[in-house]
Write a protein that holds these residues in place. Structure first.
Motif, PDB file in Angstrom:
ATOM      1  N   HIS A   1     -28.794  16.781 -14.119  1.00 16.05           N
ATOM      2  CA  HIS A   1     -29.742  16.166 -13.654  1.00 16.05           C
ATOM      3  C   HIS A   1     -28.953  15.680 -12.406  1.00 16.05           C
ATOM      4  CE1 HIS A   1     -32.268  13.062 -15.908  1.00 16.05           C
ATOM      5  NE2 HIS A   1     -31.624  12.134 -15.691  1.00 16.05           N
ATOM      6  N   ALA A   2     -28.708  14.406 -12.620  1.00 15.34           N
ATOM      7  CA  ALA A   2     -28.787  13.783 -11.136  1.00 15.34           C
ATOM      8  C   ALA A   2     -29.000  14.296  -9.699  1.00 15.34           C
ATOM      9  CB  ALA A   2     -27.258  13.247 -10.472  1.00 15.34           C
ATOM     10  N   CYS A   3     -28.559  15.797  -9.819  1.00 19.48           N
ATOM     11  CA  CYS A   3     -28.904  16.577  -8.642  1.00 19.48           C
ATOM     12  C   CYS A   3     -31.084  16.760  -9.354  1.00 19.48           C
ATOM     13  CB  CYS A   3     -28.628  18.000  -8.554  1.00 19.48           C
ATOM     14  SG  CYS A   3     -26.746  17.845  -8.422  1.00 19.48           S
ATOM     15  N   GLN A   4     -30.869  17.207  -9.803  1.00 15.09           N
ATOM     16  CA  GLN A   4     -32.657  17.324 -10.099  1.00 15.09           C
ATOM     17  C   GLN A   4     -33.586  16.301  -9.652  1.00 15.09           C
ATOM     18  OE1 GLN A   4     -33.670  20.725 -10.888  1.00 15.09           O
ATOM     19  NE2 GLN A   4     -33.640  21.105 -12.309  1.00 15.09           N
ATOM     20  N   ARG A   5     -32.833  14.783 -10.255  1.00 13.92           N
ATOM     21  CA  ARG A   5     -33.756  13.458 -10.181  1.00 13.92           C
ATOM     22  C   ARG A   5     -33.519  13.382  -8.310  1.00 13.92           C
ATOM     23  NH1 ARG A   5     -32.474   8.790 -13.488  1.00 13.92           N
ATOM     24  NH2 ARG A   5     -34.537   8.251 -11.870  1.00 13.92           N
ATOM     25  N   ARG A   6     -32.327  14.066  -8.273  1.00 18.11           N
ATOM     26  CA  ARG A   6     -32.543  13.499  -6.723  1.00 18.11           C
ATOM     27  C   ARG A   6     -32.918  14.027  -5.529  1.00 18.11           C
ATOM     28  NH1 ARG A   6     -29.440   9.987  -3.147  1.00 18.11           N
ATOM     29  NH2 ARG A   6     -28.627   8.726  -4.991  1.00 18.11           N
ATOM     30  N   LEU A   7     -33.256  15.049  -5.468  1.00 20.98           N
ATOM     31  CA  LEU A   7     -33.227  16.095  -4.949  1.00 20.98           C
ATOM     32  C   LEU A   7     -34.340  17.879  -5.100  1.00 20.98           C
ATOM     33  CD1 LEU A   7     -29.332  17.267  -3.561  1.00 20.98           C
ATOM     34  CD2 LEU A   7     -31.525  15.782  -2.242  1.00 20.98           C
ATOM     35  N   GLY A   8     -34.652  18.126  -6.660  1.00 25.04           N
ATOM     36  CA  GLY A   8     -35.268  18.857  -7.180  1.00 25.04           C
ATOM     37  C   GLY A   8     -34.259  19.963  -7.597  1.00 25.04           C
ATOM     38  N   GLY A   9     -33.477  19.670  -7.095  1.00 17.16           N
ATOM     39  CA  GLY A   9     -32.832  21.586  -7.286  1.00 17.16           C
ATOM     40  C   GLY A   9     -30.655  20.908  -6.752  1.00 17.16           C
ATOM     41  N   PHE A  10     -30.551  22.518  -5.931  1.00 24.19           N
ATOM     42  CA  PHE A  10     -28.879  21.539  -5.545  1.00 24.19           C
ATOM     43  C   PHE A  10     -29.244  22.464  -3.980  1.00 24.19           C
ATOM     44  CE2 PHE A  10     -28.506  25.795  -7.319  1.00 24.19           C
ATOM     45  CZ  PHE A  10     -27.559  26.165  -6.348  1.00 24.19           C
ATOM     46  N   THR A  11     -27.369  21.916  -3.750  1.00 26.70           N
ATOM     47  CA  THR A  11     -27.312  22.537  -2.379  1.00 26.70           C
ATOM     48  C   THR A  11     -26.067  23.005  -2.195  1.00 26.70           C
ATOM     49  OG1 THR A  11     -26.158  20.648  -1.784  1.00 26.70           O
ATOM     50  CG2 THR A  11     -28.982  20.962  -1.218  1.00 26.70           C
ATOM     51  N   GLY A  12     -25.452  23.489  -0.475  1.00 28.48           N
ATOM     52  CA  GLY A  12     -24.234  24.410  -1.149  1.00 28.48           C
ATOM     53  C   GLY A  12     -23.187  22.995  -1.313  1.00 28.48           C
ATOM     54  N   ASP A  13     -23.296  21.585  -0.906  1.00 30.49           N
ATOM     55  CA  ASP A  13     -22.429  20.388  -0.789  1.00 30.49           C
ATOM     56  C   ASP A  13     -22.559  20.581  -1.887  1.00 30.49           C
ATOM     57  OD1 ASP A  13     -21.377  20.784   1.577  1.00 30.49           O
ATOM     58  OD2 ASP A  13     -23.871  19.202   2.768  1.00 30.49           O
TER      59      ASP A  13
ATOM     60  N   ASP B   1     -15.032  19.524   0.523  1.00 26.90           N
ATOM     61  CA  ASP B   1     -15.989  19.107   2.051  1.00 26.90           C
ATOM     62  C   ASP B   1     -17.118  19.079   1.201  1.00 26.90           C
ATOM     63  OD1 ASP B   1     -17.039  19.346   4.827  1.00 26.90           O
ATOM     64  OD2 ASP B   1     -18.420  20.681   4.186  1.00 26.90           O
ATOM     65  N   GLY B   2     -18.197  19.949   0.384  1.00 23.66           N
ATOM     66  CA  GLY B   2     -18.939  19.254  -0.180  1.00 23.66           C
ATOM     67  C   GLY B   2     -18.645  17.856  -1.243  1.00 23.66           C
ATOM     68  N   LEU B   3     -17.766  17.529  -1.359  1.00 21.65           N
ATOM     69  CA  LEU B   3     -17.638  15.840  -2.649  1.00 21.65           C
ATOM     70  C   LEU B   3     -17.943  15.341  -2.055  1.00 21.65           C
ATOM     71  CD1 LEU B   3     -16.885  14.811  -5.020  1.00 21.65           C
ATOM     72  CD2 LEU B   3     -14.122  14.856  -3.836  1.00 21.65           C
ATOM     73  N   ALA B   4     -17.267  15.852   0.039  1.00 20.18           N
ATOM     74  CA  ALA B   4     -17.361  14.478   0.089  1.00 20.18           C
ATOM     75  C   ALA B   4     -18.332  13.883   1.018  1.00 20.18           C
ATOM     76  CB  ALA B   4     -15.955  14.504   1.642  1.00 20.18           C
ATOM     77  N   ASP B   5     -19.291  15.069   1.713  1.00 19.85           N
ATOM     78  CA  ASP B   5     -20.691  15.252   1.620  1.00 19.85           C
ATOM     79  C   ASP B   5     -21.701  14.845   0.362  1.00 19.85           C
ATOM     80  OD1 ASP B   5     -19.784  16.458   4.329  1.00 19.85           O
ATOM     81  OD2 ASP B   5     -20.850  18.339   4.027  1.00 19.85           O
ATOM     82  N   SER B   6     -21.372  15.009   0.047  1.00 18.09           N
ATOM     83  CA  SER B   6     -22.444  14.217  -1.597  1.00 18.09           C
ATOM     84  C   SER B   6     -22.377  13.072  -1.640  1.00 18.09           C
ATOM     85  CB  SER B   6     -21.856  15.690  -2.688  1.00 18.09           C
ATOM     86  OG  SER B   6     -22.615  17.216  -2.516  1.00 18.09           O
ATOM     87  N   ALA B   7     -20.887  12.234  -1.793  1.00 19.73           N
ATOM     88  CA  ALA B   7     -20.454  11.545  -1.583  1.00 19.73           C
ATOM     89  C   ALA B   7     -21.951  10.211  -0.578  1.00 19.73           C
ATOM     90  CB  ALA B   7     -19.045  10.995  -1.276  1.00 19.73           C
ATOM     91  N   ASP B   8     -21.093  10.758   0.157  1.00 21.38           N
ATOM     92  CA  ASP B   8     -21.603  10.507   1.602  1.00 21.38           C
ATOM     93  C   ASP B   8     -23.235  10.355   1.601  1.00 21.38           C
ATOM     94  OD1 ASP B   8     -19.464   9.435   3.155  1.00 21.38           O
ATOM     95  OD2 ASP B   8     -19.210  11.057   3.715  1.00 21.38           O
ATOM     96  N   ALA B   9     -24.173  11.569   1.386  1.00 20.91           N
ATOM     97  CA  ALA B   9     -25.629  11.336   1.365  1.00 20.91           C
ATOM     98  C   ALA B   9     -25.973  10.755  -0.010  1.00 20.91           C
ATOM     99  CB  ALA B   9     -25.668  12.507   1.069  1.00 20.91           C
ATOM    100  N   TRP B  10     -25.560  10.603  -1.260  1.00 19.78           N
ATOM    101  CA  TRP B  10     -25.901   9.676  -2.837  1.00 19.78           C
ATOM    102  C   TRP B  10     -25.807   8.497  -2.381  1.00 19.78           C
ATOM    103  CZ3 TRP B  10     -26.798  14.599  -3.948  1.00 19.78           C
ATOM    104  CH2 TRP B  10     -27.491  14.401  -5.534  1.00 19.78           C
ATOM    105  N   VAL B  11     -24.919   8.075  -1.497  1.00 17.99           N
ATOM    106  CA  VAL B  11     -24.620   6.637  -1.308  1.00 17.99           C
ATOM    107  C   VAL B  11     -26.096   5.928  -0.108  1.00 17.99           C
ATOM    108  CG1 VAL B  11     -23.438   4.867  -0.455  1.00 17.99           C
ATOM    109  CG2 VAL B  11     -22.117   5.724  -2.019  1.00 17.99           C
ATOM    110  N   GLY B  12     -25.460   7.064   0.824  1.00 19.05           N
ATOM    111  CA  GLY B  12     -26.023   6.400   2.547  1.00 19.05           C
ATOM    112  C   GLY B  12     -27.840   7.299   1.859  1.00 19.05           C
ATOM    113  N   GLY B  13     -28.514   7.925   1.844  1.00 24.02           N
ATOM    114  CA  GLY B  13     -30.239   8.234   1.128  1.00 24.02           C
ATOM    115  C   GLY B  13     -30.772   7.255   0.171  1.00 24.02           C
ATOM    116  N   LEU B  14     -29.841   6.668  -0.469  1.00 22.39           N
ATOM    117  CA  LEU B  14     -30.850   5.264  -0.796  1.00 22.39           C
ATOM    118  C   LEU B  14     -31.350   5.881  -1.995  1.00 22.39           C
ATOM    119  CD1 LEU B  14     -30.720   3.124   1.921  1.00 22.39           C
ATOM    120  CD2 LEU B  14     -28.977   2.664  -0.295  1.00 22.39           C
ATOM    121  N   GLY B  15     -31.124   6.901  -2.910  1.00 24.01           N
ATOM    122  CA  GLY B  15     -32.671   6.992  -3.505  1.00 24.01           C
ATOM    123  C   GLY B  15     -33.374   8.275  -2.677  1.00 24.01           C
TER     124      GLY B  15
END
Length: 241
Positions: free
Chosen positions: A209-221, A79-93
């Motif tokens: 590294h990807a999470c730090q650049r995009r979010l400044g940290g991480f989430t449960g997803d 579930d976390g993988l699916a949410d992260s994939a959608d967010a990474w693509v749809g979030g547009l940075g």
């Protein structure tokens, strides 16, 4: 100690534990150090199932092992993988847009594709492992859950509330000991264990590294996504090795 272990089992698997253990906030925080042990327990169950199915067609056996993997974990990390994939693509940075998409319970095309690819990779890798299937099934969930400890120890948790909020108060010393034991178990598996550990560290470093650049940290997803990526990478590399 036992309550913390039961919390870890109850959170990471669908194995039955007393519901009352989740009322103890201290036990919830301390459960993080037990994650690798729960991963090892999960791996043992999967390895036993693989052994019981040893005379079945290899592809069917692999599908049944992955099915059991999903059932035992309740698809928590998928579930976390699916949410992260959608967010990474749809979030547009964009950080806020990425976080908002991860909170949406619906799965988009990127999430579905990520799930399909991970399941296919796991099935084909397990089918290809042959004699050392049992070892890969032990190492993959062990290292995936150890990577979650490393994530909590080294990376800010960006949500004030969430499934991982309680874990931010985990004992650093206990977690460090848990990681050391995990490394020791990998050493027992000789070069395959060292290779699996190296791959897990590499995936962890890249995703952190990807999470730090995009979010400044991480989430449960994103933590769930990390677990799935580590499991898949370890299985694939050991199958190729």
């Amino acid at each position: 100690m036992m309550r913390s272990l039961l919390v870890a089992i109850g959170f990471l698997t669908r194995l039955p534990v007393p519901a009352g253990v989740f009322d103890d906030e201290r036990a919830q925080a301390n459960s993080l150090a037990w994650y690798p042990l729960v991963g090892l327990l999960l791996g043992m169950l999967l390895a036993v199932l693989g052994w019981l199915l040893r005379d079945s067609p290899s592809l069917l056996s692999s599908v049944l092992v992955v099915l059991a993997w999903v059932v035992l974990t309740g698809a928590l990390h998928l579930d976390g993988l699916a949410d992260s994939a959608d967010a990474w693509v749809g979030g547009l940075g964009d950080r806020e847009k990425t976080l908002a998409i991860m909170k949406d319970p619906r799965s988009g095309p990127a999430g579905v594709v990520a799930l399909v690819l991970v399941v296919l990779l796991k099935v084909t890798a397990i089918t290809s492992l042959g004699t050392f299937q049992w070892l890969a099934l032990l190492l993959a969930p062990l290292l995936a859950r150890a990577s979650l400890i490393a994530l909590f120890l080294t990376t800010p948790y960006v949500r004030s509330r969430g499934l991982g909020a309680a874990l931010t108060n985990a004992s650093g010393r206990a977690c460090a000991v848990s990681l050391a034991i995990t490394a020791g178990l990998c050493a027992l598996a000789k070069w395959r264990g060292a290779l699996a550990l190296l791959v897990a560290v590499l995936v962890f470093g890249l995703w952190r590294h990807a999470c730090q650049r995009r979010l400044g940290g991480f989430t449960g997803d994103t933590a769930g996504a990390l677990a799935e990526m580590v499991e898949t990478a370890v299985l694939v590399v050991l199958a190729l090795g």
